[in-house]
Design an enzyme around this catalytic site. Structure first.
Site, PDB file in Angstrom:
ATOM      1  N   ARG A  11       1.065  56.927 201.428  1.00  0.00           N
ATOM      2  CA  ARG A  11       1.016  58.126 200.581  1.00  0.00           C
ATOM      3  C   ARG A  11       1.948  59.207 201.134  1.00  0.00           C
ATOM      4  O   ARG A  11       2.541  59.969 200.368  1.00  0.00           O
ATOM      5  CB  ARG A  11      -0.420  58.646 200.412  1.00  0.00           C
ATOM      6  CG  ARG A  11      -0.520  59.817 199.404  1.00  0.00           C
ATOM      7  CD  ARG A  11      -1.916  60.070 198.885  1.00  0.00           C
ATOM      8  NE  ARG A  11      -2.372  59.014 198.012  1.00  0.00           N
ATOM      9  CZ  ARG A  11      -2.084  58.909 196.706  1.00  0.00           C
ATOM     10  NH1 ARG A  11      -1.338  59.829 196.114  1.00  0.00           N
ATOM     11  NH2 ARG A  11      -2.527  57.893 196.008  1.00  0.00           N
ATOM     12  N   HIS A  51       5.254  58.268 199.964  1.00  0.00           N
ATOM     13  CA  HIS A  51       5.275  58.532 198.521  1.00  0.00           C
ATOM     14  C   HIS A  51       5.574  60.003 198.236  1.00  0.00           C
ATOM     15  O   HIS A  51       6.310  60.343 197.301  1.00  0.00           O
ATOM     16  CB  HIS A  51       3.917  58.126 197.933  1.00  0.00           C
ATOM     17  CG  HIS A  51       3.757  58.390 196.477  1.00  0.00           C
ATOM     18  ND1 HIS A  51       2.990  59.425 195.996  1.00  0.00           N
ATOM     19  CD2 HIS A  51       4.272  57.782 195.384  1.00  0.00           C
ATOM     20  CE1 HIS A  51       3.037  59.420 194.675  1.00  0.00           C
ATOM     21  NE2 HIS A  51       3.803  58.441 194.280  1.00  0.00           N
ATOM     22  N   SER A  88       5.258  52.887 192.293  1.00  0.00           N
ATOM     23  CA  SER A  88       5.856  53.548 193.456  1.00  0.00           C
ATOM     24  C   SER A  88       5.331  52.940 194.755  1.00  0.00           C
ATOM     25  O   SER A  88       6.099  52.645 195.670  1.00  0.00           O
ATOM     26  CB  SER A  88       5.544  55.047 193.449  1.00  0.00           C
ATOM     27  OG  SER A  88       6.086  55.663 192.305  1.00  0.00           O
TER      28      SER A  88
END
Lengths: 223, 223
Positions: free
Chosen positions: A43, A46, A18
């Protein structure tokens, strides 16, 4: 499974893959991230699949460094939602000597809010200041605000009054009423470190993701 | 407070005012929502400040009706994250005789996942099927998946195998690996009701918001 083709990725590889995709797409968009900010921005993307955070996350100078230092010293993280609290990796935090709290559902917070006609979020910041501010327990403190602009606005006032001096504010309330303004207020602070999700977007998930992005950078983390 | 002007709104009025703003902006965009879908779409936008959900939330026919019926009968909600679990209004759910569970952190789920080389999310769906599927406790069941595409993909297989027959699937994993595909798979189901956040976006917050939007529509809710 009809014509839907699944990518073959081992469970343990999903997160790595990812982040690879996120990196590729950021490059394709021509975005270059600051080295210290990159893990936090990635992040957050994400967690949200929303690349607008590559532009919307605003860091005060040395904000990441300040956050990491505090966590290394066993910081307290205060959030304004139980969802945020659930999202923070508390095992990792505890391994560094830290703890996370959300006071929103506390009886005394509810009573104070009702008596004074404030939001519970505001009352929960008062409680944080009482416990960990001037005269309270001396520990580095991080705020991870993912929901309530009133929490962020009151935190601004507590700082201005000298009642609390957080190591880092993660300012990521989401929504429509005073959300944008609450974040702009934090951006005016000159002696407090912050990571702010500018604009209307944010959320408990974003606040928790930023905490975890900091936690995962410190030595001793094995996913 | 410098030049930042705050809107003067009473704590109890913030949510109402937020929904008003969302309604105004949807109208300005020329979006017309179906009457039964509107509360769900608006609450998702309220949770994310992301208007793309006005286009991305896909409802199977009568999905809202099916969800409401199940909740009225005291449904079980299964989520794939503790954040989602934290976000669902469990007091409201309990007042209707319902319960919410997340099995992700359970010891037996962890062991099964490790033994079989699957994700914990997949193993947690297995546990749900064992407890509440064919041969298990007979109760209406809703799935609120806000994180793991592997949960959604396995749920699809469990349904195809006749091991479980959920009243409603809320399919809102977020991310980059098999997320889009997992949702497209759910959209192929012909005899199962779903509300799916098409594309990469979603999240535990979105899954919880959709649950709450359903819960708040049933009689007896006073905010």
């Amino acid at each position: 499974m009809k014509q839907i083709e699944l990518e073959q990725v081992l469970p343990s590889e999903i997160e790595r893959r990812s982040f690879e995709i996120i990196q590729e797409e950021l490059e394709a968009m021509g975005k270059k991230l600051e080295k210290d900010q990159a893990p936090i921005i990635k992040r957050t993307i994400h967690t949200t699949a929303d690349f607008s955070y590559a532009d919307n996350l605003i860091f005060s100078p040395h904000a990441v460094e300040k956050g990491l230092e505090a966590l290394k010293e066993g910081a307290v993280i205060i959030t304004d939602t139980n969802m945020g609290l659930a999202g923070i990796n508390k095992k990792r935090l505890a391994s560094l000597g830290g703890e996370a709290f959300c006071f929103m559902a506390d009886k005394d917070v509810e009573e104070k809010a009702r008596a004074r006609g404030t939001t519970r979020a505001l009352a929960s910041m008062e409680k944080a200041a009482d416990l960990f501010g001037r005269g309270g327990v001396s520990r580095p403190i991080l705020f991870a605000i993912g929901n309530a602009p009133t929490a962020l606005i009151h935190l601004y006032q507590l700082i201005k009054e000298g009642r609390i001096a957080p190591s880092l504010i993660i300012g990521a309330p989401v929504g429509f009423v005073n959300v944008v303004q609450s974040k702009e207020l934090i951006l005016t602070l000159e002696h407090t470190s912050y990571i702010v999700a500018r604009g209307r977007k944010g959320g408990s998930n974003v606040a928790a993701a930023i905490c975890n992005a900091l936690l995962y950078q410190l030595p001793g983390y094995n996913q």
